[in-house]
Design an enzyme around this catalytic site. Structure first.
Site, mmCIF file in Angstrom:
data_model
loop_
_atom_site.group_PDB
_atom_site.id
_atom_site.type_symbol
_atom_site.label_atom_id
_atom_site.label_comp_id
_atom_site.label_asym_id
_atom_site.label_seq_id
_atom_site.Cartn_x
_atom_site.Cartn_y
_atom_site.Cartn_z
ATOM 1 C CG ASP A 92 -2.089 -0.972 1.041
ATOM 2 O OD1 ASP A 92 -2.465 -1.268 -0.118
ATOM 3 O OD2 ASP A 92 -2.604 -1.455 2.060
ATOM 4 C CE LYS A 119 -3.171 -3.496 -2.775
ATOM 5 N NZ LYS A 119 -3.734 -4.259 -1.689
ATOM 6 N NE ARG A 123 -3.400 1.625 -4.918
ATOM 7 C CZ ARG A 123 -3.628 1.236 -3.682
ATOM 8 N NH1 ARG A 123 -2.743 0.480 -3.046
ATOM 9 N NH2 ARG A 123 -4.728 1.586 -3.065
ATOM 10 N NE ARG A 165 -3.290 2.629 1.049
ATOM 11 C CZ ARG A 165 -2.977 3.086 2.259
ATOM 12 N NH1 ARG A 165 -2.081 4.012 2.399
ATOM 13 N NH2 ARG A 165 -3.554 2.594 3.329
#
Length: 174
Positions: A92, A119, A123, A165
């Site tokens: 993460d 995710k 990402r 994120r």
């Protein structure tokens, strides 16, 4: 009734830890952070890069270890290689770690990033697209992200792909 302390997680603190490392003259102190050895990959990695990070006050409360983390501006970060085992321990934190790698001297290689494609968003694509648009020296090779740090980054519109994120990692730069 009873009192119970819920410690903060490193993955949540990672964004402000990164700010502390890359913003000149900064010093941050984080209290009651969960100290779980299986979740400290991010901290271990930035320490390997030469980050000015100190872990203090490791105590056990309510069957959980906690610690305080002290962070200060770290001008002399160096690039490192993360193998896939370490990436799993900080999956993460890879978006914010990629930002830190841009401020390091030398090459950072992040191996085994395929899981990041599944995710909340892809990402790998989000990191690559946004850092490329900012002028970073970044490339993708198989399941690796390669970042050559030290290049000036420029403002651009960030595409967060509805992934918190990604959004928080790039917000640190503004």
């Amino acid at each position: 009734g009873f009192n119970y302390c819920v410690p903060g997680d490193v993955s949540n603190a990672a964004f402000l830890i990164a700010a502390g490392l890359i913003l000149e003259n900064s010093k941050f102190h984080f209290k009651n952070i969960l100290f779980n050895e299986t979740r400290m990959g991010f901290i271990d990695s930035i320490i390997e890069m030469g980050a000015k990070v100190k872990i203090r006050k490791i105590v056990e409360k309510y069957k959980e270890k906690t610690c305080d983390i002290f962070v200060s501006y770290s001008r002399d970060l160096k690039g490192i290689v993360l193998d896939s085992k370490r990436v799993i321990k900080m999956i993460d934190e890879i978006p914010i770690f990629s930002i830190i790698a841009c401020f390091s001297h030398g090459k950072t290689v992040i191996k085994g990033v395929d899981e990041l494609r599944y995710k909340e968003s892809d990402r790998v694509k989000a990191i690559y697209d946004n850092l490329s648009n900012m002028g970073a020296d970044i490339s993708l090779k198989n399941d690796e992200i390669i970042i050559n740090g030290g290049k000036k980054l420029y403002n651009t519109s960030i595409k967060h792909f509805n992934d918190h994120r990604i959004l928080m990692a790039f917000e640190i730069l503004f």
